[in-house]
Enzyme design. Structure first.
Site, PDB file in Angstrom:
ATOM      1  N   SER A  36       0.809  -1.224   0.000  1.00  0.00           N
ATOM      2  CA  SER A  36       0.000   0.000   0.000  1.00  0.00           C
ATOM      3  C   SER A  36       0.840   1.271   0.000  1.00  0.00           C
ATOM      4  CB  SER A  36      -0.876  -0.014   1.250  1.00  0.00           C
ATOM      5  OG  SER A  36      -1.422   1.253   1.487  1.00  0.00           O
ATOM      6  N   GLU A  85       0.120   3.631   1.759  1.00  0.00           N
ATOM      7  CA  GLU A  85       0.176   4.051   3.170  1.00  0.00           C
ATOM      8  C   GLU A  85       1.572   3.820   3.744  1.00  0.00           C
ATOM      9  OE1 GLU A  85      -1.877   5.201   6.021  1.00  0.00           O
ATOM     10  OE2 GLU A  85      -2.673   6.207   4.274  1.00  0.00           O
ATOM     11  N   TYR A  93      -1.711   0.387  10.766  1.00  0.00           N
ATOM     12  CA  TYR A  93      -1.960  -0.282   9.475  1.00  0.00           C
ATOM     13  C   TYR A  93      -0.736  -0.147   8.558  1.00  0.00           C
ATOM     14  CZ  TYR A  93      -3.734  -0.807   4.689  1.00  0.00           C
ATOM     15  OH  TYR A  93      -3.903  -1.172   3.374  1.00  0.00           O
TER      16      TYR A  93
HETATM   17  P1  NAP Z   1     -11.607  -4.595   1.884  1.00  0.00           P
HETATM   18  O1  NAP Z   1     -12.743  -4.236   1.000  1.00  0.00           O
HETATM   19  O2  NAP Z   1     -11.588  -4.098   3.287  1.00  0.00           O
HETATM   20  O3  NAP Z   1     -11.464  -6.191   1.896  1.00  0.00           O
HETATM   21  C1  NAP Z   1     -10.656  -6.844   2.836  1.00  0.00           C
HETATM   22  C2  NAP Z   1     -10.882  -8.328   2.733  1.00  0.00           C
HETATM   23  O4  NAP Z   1     -10.080  -8.996   3.723  1.00  0.00           O
HETATM   24  C3  NAP Z   1     -12.329  -8.776   2.991  1.00  0.00           C
HETATM   25  O5  NAP Z   1     -12.659  -9.820   2.125  1.00  0.00           O
HETATM   26  C4  NAP Z   1     -12.263  -9.279   4.423  1.00  0.00           C
HETATM   27  O6  NAP Z   1     -13.253 -10.247   4.734  1.00  0.00           O
HETATM   28  C5  NAP Z   1     -10.896  -9.944   4.402  1.00  0.00           C
HETATM   29  N1  NAP Z   1     -10.372 -10.205   5.741  1.00  0.00           N
HETATM   30  C6  NAP Z   1     -10.247  -9.335   6.774  1.00  0.00           C
HETATM   31  N2  NAP Z   1      -9.724  -9.946   7.841  1.00  0.00           N
HETATM   32  C7  NAP Z   1      -9.519 -11.237   7.493  1.00  0.00           C
HETATM   33  C8  NAP Z   1      -9.003 -12.373   8.170  1.00  0.00           C
HETATM   34  N3  NAP Z   1      -8.593 -12.310   9.432  1.00  0.00           N
HETATM   35  N4  NAP Z   1      -8.927 -13.534   7.494  1.00  0.00           N
HETATM   36  C9  NAP Z   1      -9.350 -13.623   6.205  1.00  0.00           C
HETATM   37  N5  NAP Z   1      -9.864 -12.594   5.527  1.00  0.00           N
HETATM   38  C10 NAP Z   1      -9.938 -11.406   6.163  1.00  0.00           C
HETATM   39  O7  NAP Z   1     -10.224  -4.091   1.220  1.00  0.00           O
HETATM   40  P2  NAP Z   1      -9.892  -3.751  -0.312  1.00  0.00           P
HETATM   41  O8  NAP Z   1     -10.103  -2.301  -0.534  1.00  0.00           O
HETATM   42  O9  NAP Z   1     -10.532  -4.745  -1.203  1.00  0.00           O
HETATM   43  O10 NAP Z   1      -8.305  -3.958  -0.318  1.00  0.00           O
HETATM   44  C11 NAP Z   1      -7.743  -5.229  -0.630  1.00  0.00           C
HETATM   45  C12 NAP Z   1      -6.310  -5.264  -0.125  1.00  0.00           C
HETATM   46  O11 NAP Z   1      -5.543  -4.227  -0.723  1.00  0.00           O
HETATM   47  C13 NAP Z   1      -6.150  -5.052   1.379  1.00  0.00           C
HETATM   48  O12 NAP Z   1      -5.056  -5.829   1.804  1.00  0.00           O
HETATM   49  C14 NAP Z   1      -5.827  -3.573   1.510  1.00  0.00           C
HETATM   50  O13 NAP Z   1      -5.120  -3.340   2.705  1.00  0.00           O
HETATM   51  C15 NAP Z   1      -4.967  -3.382   0.276  1.00  0.00           C
HETATM   52  N6  NAP Z   1      -4.951  -2.050  -0.307  1.00  0.00           N
HETATM   53  C16 NAP Z   1      -6.119  -1.431  -0.616  1.00  0.00           C
HETATM   54  C17 NAP Z   1      -6.096  -0.205  -1.225  1.00  0.00           C
HETATM   55  C18 NAP Z   1      -7.367   0.519  -1.579  1.00  0.00           C
HETATM   56  O14 NAP Z   1      -7.312   1.737  -1.810  1.00  0.00           O
HETATM   57  N7  NAP Z   1      -8.501  -0.169  -1.695  1.00  0.00           N
HETATM   58  C19 NAP Z   1      -4.851   0.409  -1.543  1.00  0.00           C
HETATM   59  C20 NAP Z   1      -3.678  -0.282  -1.225  1.00  0.00           C
HETATM   60  C21 NAP Z   1      -3.727  -1.515  -0.625  1.00  0.00           C
HETATM   61  P3  NAP Z   1     -14.727  -9.813   5.284  1.00  0.00           P
HETATM   62  O15 NAP Z   1     -15.520  -9.494   4.071  1.00  0.00           O
HETATM   63  O16 NAP Z   1     -15.148 -11.040   6.006  1.00  0.00           O
HETATM   64  O17 NAP Z   1     -14.517  -8.614   6.173  1.00  0.00           O
HETATM   65  N1  GDD Z   2     -12.445   7.343   6.371  1.00  0.00           N
HETATM   66  C1  GDD Z   2     -12.540   8.653   6.549  1.00  0.00           C
HETATM   67  N2  GDD Z   2     -13.646   9.175   7.150  1.00  0.00           N
HETATM   68  N3  GDD Z   2     -11.528   9.436   6.128  1.00  0.00           N
HETATM   69  C2  GDD Z   2     -11.648  10.772   6.277  1.00  0.00           C
HETATM   70  C3  GDD Z   2     -12.768  11.357   6.872  1.00  0.00           C
HETATM   71  C4  GDD Z   2     -13.815  10.519   7.337  1.00  0.00           C
HETATM   72  O1  GDD Z   2     -14.836  10.953   7.873  1.00  0.00           O
HETATM   73  N4  GDD Z   2     -12.608  12.700   6.850  1.00  0.00           N
HETATM   74  C5  GDD Z   2     -11.425  12.947   6.278  1.00  0.00           C
HETATM   75  N5  GDD Z   2     -10.832  11.774   5.928  1.00  0.00           N
HETATM   76  C6  GDD Z   2      -9.501  11.624   5.315  1.00  0.00           C
HETATM   77  C7  GDD Z   2      -8.581  10.687   6.090  1.00  0.00           C
HETATM   78  O2  GDD Z   2      -8.036  11.346   7.242  1.00  0.00           O
HETATM   79  C8  GDD Z   2      -7.560  10.361   5.003  1.00  0.00           C
HETATM   80  O3  GDD Z   2      -6.581  11.386   4.963  1.00  0.00           O
HETATM   81  C9  GDD Z   2      -8.376  10.414   3.713  1.00  0.00           C
HETATM   82  O4  GDD Z   2      -9.622  11.028   4.052  1.00  0.00           O
HETATM   83  C10 GDD Z   2      -8.647   9.052   3.090  1.00  0.00           C
HETATM   84  O5  GDD Z   2      -9.146   8.179   4.088  1.00  0.00           O
HETATM   85  P1  GDD Z   2      -9.698   6.712   3.725  1.00  0.00           P
HETATM   86  O6  GDD Z   2     -10.688   6.809   2.623  1.00  0.00           O
HETATM   87  O7  GDD Z   2     -10.134   6.085   4.996  1.00  0.00           O
HETATM   88  O8  GDD Z   2      -8.442   5.980   3.092  1.00  0.00           O
HETATM   89  P2  GDD Z   2      -6.903   5.907   3.524  1.00  0.00           P
HETATM   90  O9  GDD Z   2      -6.142   6.765   2.568  1.00  0.00           O
HETATM   91  O10 GDD Z   2      -6.721   6.144   4.954  1.00  0.00           O
HETATM   92  O11 GDD Z   2      -6.564   4.374   3.258  1.00  0.00           O
HETATM   93  C11 GDD Z   2      -7.004   3.708   2.059  1.00  0.00           C
HETATM   94  O12 GDD Z   2      -5.982   3.780   1.084  1.00  0.00           O
HETATM   95  C12 GDD Z   2      -4.765   3.085   1.419  1.00  0.00           C
HETATM   96  C13 GDD Z   2      -3.796   3.301   0.254  1.00  0.00           C
HETATM   97  O13 GDD Z   2      -3.172   4.535   0.380  1.00  0.00           O
HETATM   98  C14 GDD Z   2      -7.345   2.263   2.421  1.00  0.00           C
HETATM   99  O14 GDD Z   2      -7.969   1.650   1.320  1.00  0.00           O
HETATM  100  C15 GDD Z   2      -6.115   1.463   2.786  1.00  0.00           C
HETATM  101  O15 GDD Z   2      -6.463   0.080   2.949  1.00  0.00           O
HETATM  102  C16 GDD Z   2      -5.091   1.623   1.633  1.00  0.00           C
HETATM  103  O16 GDD Z   2      -3.911   0.898   1.931  1.00  0.00           O
END
Ligand code: NAP
Ligand code: GDD
Length: 321
Positions: A124, A126, A148
Site C-alpha cells: 500500500s 500508506e 496499518y
Molecule cells: P476490503 O474491502 O476491506 O477487503 C478486505 C478483505 O479482507 C475482505 O474480504 C475481508 O473479509 C478480508 N479479511 C479481513 N480480515 C480477514 C481475516 N482475518 N482472514 C481472512 N480474511 C480477512 O479491502 P480492499 O479495498 O478490497 O483492499 C484489498 C487489499 O488491498 C487489502 O489488503 C488492503 O489493505 C490493500 N490495499 C487497498 C487499497 C485501496 O485503496 N482499496 C490500496 C492499497 C492496498 P470480510 O468481508 O469477512 O470482512
Molecule cells: N475514512 C474517513 N472518514 N476518512 C476521512 C474522513 C472521514 O470521515 N474525513 C477525512 N478523511 C480523510 C482521512 O483522514 C484520510 O486522509 C483520507 O480522508 C482518506 O481516508 P480513507 O478513505 O479512509 O483511506 P486511507 O487513505 O486512509 O486508506 C485507504 O488507502 C490506502 C492506500 O493509500 C485504504 O484503502 C487502505 O487500505 C489503503 O492501503
C-alpha cells in the site's frame, strides 16, 4: 488447461473485481472466506456459483494450509487484511496479526504447499506515510503513519525476503487509493457519495467528516486489479507502484460530489474531530512509470469519472428507500 487462482479477501472490494477479471479469463477461482455470524458475500453474489469458497482466516495457519491444498493454485492473490486505517489505532494488535503476520502465514502455506505459484501481495501507498519524495516511486523510503501502515511495511519486506530466500515468484503491488461503487462504507469516498445521495433523496441532512485537506491519488479498483494480474504474468517477480499520477483533496471530492447533485456542500458538511486521525498521511501522489513501461498497465478511469460513477450508483441504489 485452466489455471487455478486462490484469492484471500475475495469478499472485499478488490477481491470481487479480481474474481470477475479472472473468471473472464477462464481461471478456476478459489476464494478464502472467514466464518462470520452473517455471511458477507454481497459483492460476489453475482458470481457465487462460479467460485469455490474455502473457509479460512489469515490468523489461522492450518486453514491457510488446507485452502492451499484444495486450491493447488498457480496464482495466489493475498488481498485479505484489516484494511481500514482508522480502525488500526483502535485495534493495533489485531491489525498487526492479520495485515502483517497474516502475510507470513500465507507465504509459509505457499512455500510448503504450492512453491511454484506466483504470489501477489497487496502492499500500500500508506507505507510512504509522511512522504519523503513527491511523487512517490518504488525507490521512495517508507515512513508509515499508522499501525496499518506499519503492518503493511512488515508484509512488504516479508515478501521481498521470501523472494530472496526461497527464489519464489512474489510481487508487491504498491497500490495507491482505489475506489468504486463496491467500496466499503467507512472509506471517505464512499462515505461522501453515500451520504450526499441520502441528502439528495431527503434521507439525511448532514455529512460529518475529519480532515478535508488530505490529498489522495484516487483510481478505479477495476483498473487496479488488472495491474495485479499483469504482475503475476511477468517472467520475473518485482515491486510496482500503481497509481493515476493525479492528486486531489478530500475537499475537492466533496465539492464535485455535491455540485454534481446540484447541492451546496457547505450547507451540509460538518467537521467532526472524531474523524481526525492521531497522525495523518497528508499527501499521496504516485508515479506508475515502471508499471506502464514493464507491464503495459495504464489507468482508464480518471478522477471526475470515478466520482460520477460512485455518485450515480449511490443515487440509484437509494432511489426507492
Ligand atoms: P476490503 O474491502 O476491506 O477487503 C478486505 C478483505 O479482507 C475482505 O474480504 C475481508 O473479509 C478480508 N479479511 C479481513 N480480515 C480477514 C481475516 N482475518 N482472514 C481472512 N480474511 C480477512 O479491502 P480492499 O479495498 O478490497 O483492499 C484489498 C487489499 O488491498 C487489502 O489488503 C488492503 O489493505 C490493500 N490495499 C487497498 C487499497 C485501496 O485503496 N482499496 C490500496 C492499497 C492496498 P470480510 O468481508 O469477512 O470482512
Ligand atoms: N475514512 C474517513 N472518514 N476518512 C476521512 C474522513 C472521514 O470521515 N474525513 C477525512 N478523511 C480523510 C482521512 O483522514 C484520510 O486522509 C483520507 O480522508 C482518506 O481516508 P480513507 O478513505 O479512509 O483511506 P486511507 O487513505 O486512509 O486508506 C485507504 O488507502 C490506502 C492506500 O493509500 C485504504 O484503502 C487502505 O487500505 C489503503 O492501503
Amino acid at each position: 488447461m485452466s489455471k487455478n487462482a486462490l484469492i484471500t479477501g475475495i469478499t472485499g472490494q478488490d477481491g470481487s473485481y479480481l474474481a470477475d477479471l479472472l473468471l473472464d479469463k477462464g481461471y478456476n477461482v478459489y476464494g478464502l472466506v472467514r466464518r462470520l455470524s452473517t455471511p458477507n458475500t454481497s459483492r460476489i453474489d453475482h458470481i457465487i456459483d462460479s467460485v469455490e469458497m474455502l473457509e479460512g482466516d489469515l490468523t489461522d495457519q492450518s486453514s491457510l494450509n488446507e485452502a492451499m491444498h484444495t486450491a493447488q493454485p498457480d496464482e495466489v492473490y493475498n488481498l485479505a487484511a484489516q484494511s481500514f486505517v482508522g480502525t488500526s489505532w483502535n485495534q493495533p494488535v489485531h491489525t498487526g496479526d492479520v495485515t502483517g503476520l497474516g502475510v507470513i502465514r500465507v507465504l509459509e502455506a505457499t512455500r510448503h504447499i504450492a512453491p511454484d505459484a506466483h504470489l501477489y501481495q497487496a502492499s500500500s501507498s500508506e507505507m510512504f506515510g509522511k512522504v519523503q519524495d513527491t511523487p512517490q516511486t518504488e525507490q521512495t523510503k517508507f515512513h508509515p503513519r499508522s499501525p496499518y501502515g506499519v503492518a503493511k511495511v512488515y508484509g512488504y519486506w516479508a515478501c521481498v525476503n521470501y523472494r530472496e530466500s526461497y527464489d519464489m515468484h512474489i510481487s508487491n503491488g504498491i497500490l495507491f487509493n482505489h475506489e468504486s461503487p463496491r467500496r466499503g462504507i467507512e472509506f471517505v469516498t464512499k462515505k461522501i457519495t453515500n451520504e450526499a445521495a441520502r441528502i439528495y433523496h431527503g434521507l439525511s441532512s448532514e455529512l460529518r467528516l475529519g480532515n478535508l485537506d488530505a490529498m489522495r491519488d484516487w483510481g478505479f479498483a477495476g483498473d487496479y486489479v488488472d495491474a495485479m494480474w499483469r504482475m503475476l504474468q511477468h517472467d520475473t517477480p518485482d515491486d510496482y507502484v500503481v497509481s493515476t499520477g493525479e492528486t486531489h483533496s478530500v475537499r475537492e471530492f466533496v465539492e464535485l460530489t455535491f455540485s454534481s447533485l446540484g447541492l451546496d456542500w457547505e450547507k451540509y458538511v460538518v467537521i467532526d474531530p472524531k474523524f481526525v486521525r492521531p497522525a495523518e498521511v497528508q499527501l499521496l501522489l504516485g508515479d506508475a512509470t515502471k508499471a506502464r513501461d514493464v507491464l503495459g498497465w495504464e489507468p482508464n478511469v480518471r478522477f471526475e469519472e470515478l466520482v460520477s460513477m460512485m455518485v450515480e450508483a449511490d443515487v440509484e441504489r437509494l432511489k426507492h428507500k
